[in-house]
Design a protein around this motif. Structure first.
Motif, short mmCIF file in Angstrom:
data_model
loop_
_atom_site.label_atom_id
_atom_site.label_comp_id
_atom_site.label_asym_id
_atom_site.label_seq_id
_atom_site.Cartn_x
_atom_site.Cartn_y
_atom_site.Cartn_z
N ARG A 156 49.47 33.90 34.04
CA ARG A 156 49.92 33.67 35.41
C ARG A 156 49.60 32.24 35.84
O ARG A 156 50.40 31.59 36.52
CB ARG A 156 49.27 34.67 36.37
N ARG A 157 48.45 31.75 35.44
CA ARG A 157 48.04 30.38 35.77
C ARG A 157 49.01 29.38 35.15
O ARG A 157 49.45 28.42 35.80
CB ARG A 157 46.61 30.14 35.27
N GLY A 189 38.76 33.94 33.77
CA GLY A 189 39.90 34.84 33.86
C GLY A 189 40.32 35.36 32.51
O GLY A 189 40.03 34.75 31.47
N THR A 218 30.54 32.36 42.91
CA THR A 218 30.31 33.60 42.20
C THR A 218 28.94 33.61 41.55
O THR A 218 28.28 32.58 41.40
CB THR A 218 31.38 33.79 41.11
N HIS A 233 36.31 31.12 39.55
CA HIS A 233 36.86 31.87 40.67
C HIS A 233 37.46 33.18 40.16
O HIS A 233 37.83 33.29 39.00
CB HIS A 233 37.95 31.06 41.39
N HIS A 234 37.56 34.14 41.08
CA HIS A 234 38.25 35.38 40.76
C HIS A 234 39.61 35.42 41.47
O HIS A 234 40.19 36.50 41.63
CB HIS A 234 37.40 36.58 41.18
N ASP A 235 40.08 34.26 41.86
CA ASP A 235 41.33 34.16 42.61
C ASP A 235 42.01 32.85 42.22
O ASP A 235 41.42 31.76 42.36
CB ASP A 235 41.02 34.19 44.11
N LEU A 236 43.22 32.93 41.72
CA LEU A 236 43.93 31.71 41.31
C LEU A 236 44.18 30.76 42.46
O LEU A 236 44.17 29.54 42.28
CB LEU A 236 45.27 32.08 40.65
N ASP A 237 44.38 31.29 43.66
CA ASP A 237 44.60 30.42 44.82
C ASP A 237 43.36 29.58 45.10
O ASP A 237 43.46 28.42 45.50
CB ASP A 237 44.97 31.25 46.04
N ALA A 238 42.18 30.16 44.91
CA ALA A 238 40.93 29.46 45.23
C ALA A 238 40.68 28.28 44.30
O ALA A 238 40.04 27.30 44.68
CB ALA A 238 39.76 30.43 45.18
N GLU A 239 41.18 28.38 43.06
CA GLU A 239 40.92 27.31 42.10
C GLU A 239 42.01 26.25 42.09
O GLU A 239 41.86 25.21 41.43
CB GLU A 239 40.83 27.90 40.69
N THR A 292 45.47 36.76 33.15
CA THR A 292 45.31 35.86 34.30
C THR A 292 45.73 34.45 33.93
O THR A 292 46.38 33.75 34.72
CB THR A 292 43.85 35.85 34.78
#
Length: 306
Positions: A255-256, A248, A183, A223-229, A252
């Motif tokens: 959710r994490r 985040g 990013t 990251h802007h995506d939890l899956d990516a991190e 967010t």
């Protein structure tokens, strides 16, 4: 025919660099010793306030060049002059500045006083030992004995201090930042971290990440995506890194936390994550976020290794 000996003029102290990195100061001292003579000056006492912490160093070469700081810059030239005198005499000395000092013309802006121990280096084996450990990213310690005028390696103490009649100094590896994310925020953090003298490893999300996260490492997830991190975050939570921060919002992060809880991570482990990341926020531009993140890392490092 009579011959008159010309008076010997002492070198004039001159700053060689503005660094205060302990490893660079020790390298300077080693190089100076190899060229003739060198002294290592150490801040060993603080009376009242002071601009530097106990254990701060200056390195002085026999030709007058010096680097490092034991104050905010107001006594360094005087310390270098004292170090040159010590080298000329071949004997260590301890000098007081500010409050309680005989140098009435040198006043510390903080109103306090300091004592500086000046050690004329006889050999540089102990300094090389410290640099070797730092290269392996391990903490190191040195014991200075004013009575014996020696400098010897020791187990690193929690902080610089006097132990009976010896002064112990501690050296720790510089901060490493493991940065994950493709990013604009990640680019800004990397740029400012490198400018700040941190060791930066970008995109540390592969299998080797565990080997790069040591006790002196901060992990920054942008990251802007939890899956990516997910992968690097799991690795970070099982590591001894002193800081873990994740990009985040508060929503967010909830959710994490839910995901990590389902995966079996304990509350204390999850509590290590700084999210939203940074010291201040929210921010609306990459540079402000980078400043916020690096300030948070610096503050966390001070808490971990005060």
């Amino acid at each position: 025919m009579d011959q008159t000996l010309a008076p010997i003029t002492a070198p004039i102290p001159v700053r060689a660099s503005s660094t205060d990195d302990p490893a660079e100061l020790l390298r300077f001292a080693i190089d100076a010793h190899g060229l003739g003579a060198a002294a290592l000056a150490t801040l060993v006492e603080i009376r009242g306030g002071a601009a530097r912490a106990l254990g701060a160093h200056m390195a002085v070469a026999a030709d007058g060049r010096f680097c490092g700081y034991v104050s905010g810059g107001c006594v360094e030239a005087a310390v270098a002059s004292e170090a040159l005198l010590a080298m000329a005499e071949g004997r260590d000395r301890t000098v007081k500045f500010g409050d309680g000092s005989p140098f009435f013309d040198i006043v510390l802006p903080c109103g306090g006083g300091i004592s500086v121990a000046i050690h004329v280096l006889k050999d540089v084996g102990a300094l090389r030992h410290v640099l070797e450990l730092l290269e392996w990213r391990q903490a190191a310690g040195l014991a200075y004995s004013p009575e014996r005028q020696t400098l010897e390696p020791v187990e690193p103490p929690p902080r610089a201090c006097w132990l009976e009649r010896d002064f112990l100094s501690v050296y720790r590896p510089r901060t490493r930042v493991v940065l994950s994310g493709q990013t604009i925020e990640a680019q800004a953090v990397a740029r400012l971290a490198e400018a700040s003298g941190y060791d930066v490893i970008i995109n540390g999300h592969d299998e080797d990440a565990a080997d790069t996260i040591d006790p002196f490492t901060a992990v920054v997830l942008l990251h802007h995506d939890l899956d990516a991190e997910a992968a690097i975050l799991e690795t970070a939570l099982m590591s001894p890194g002193f800081y873990i921060g994740a990009l985040g919002s508060t929503r967010t992060h909830r959710r994490r936390v839910e995901r990590l809880t389902v995966m079996g991570f304990r509350r204390d482990d999850i509590g290590r994550i700084k999210a939203p990341i940074g010291m201040f926020g929210p921010t609306r531009d990459a540079t402000s976020l980078a400043l916020s993140v690096l300030a948070d890392i610096a503050a966390a490092r001070l808490v971990a290794y005060a």
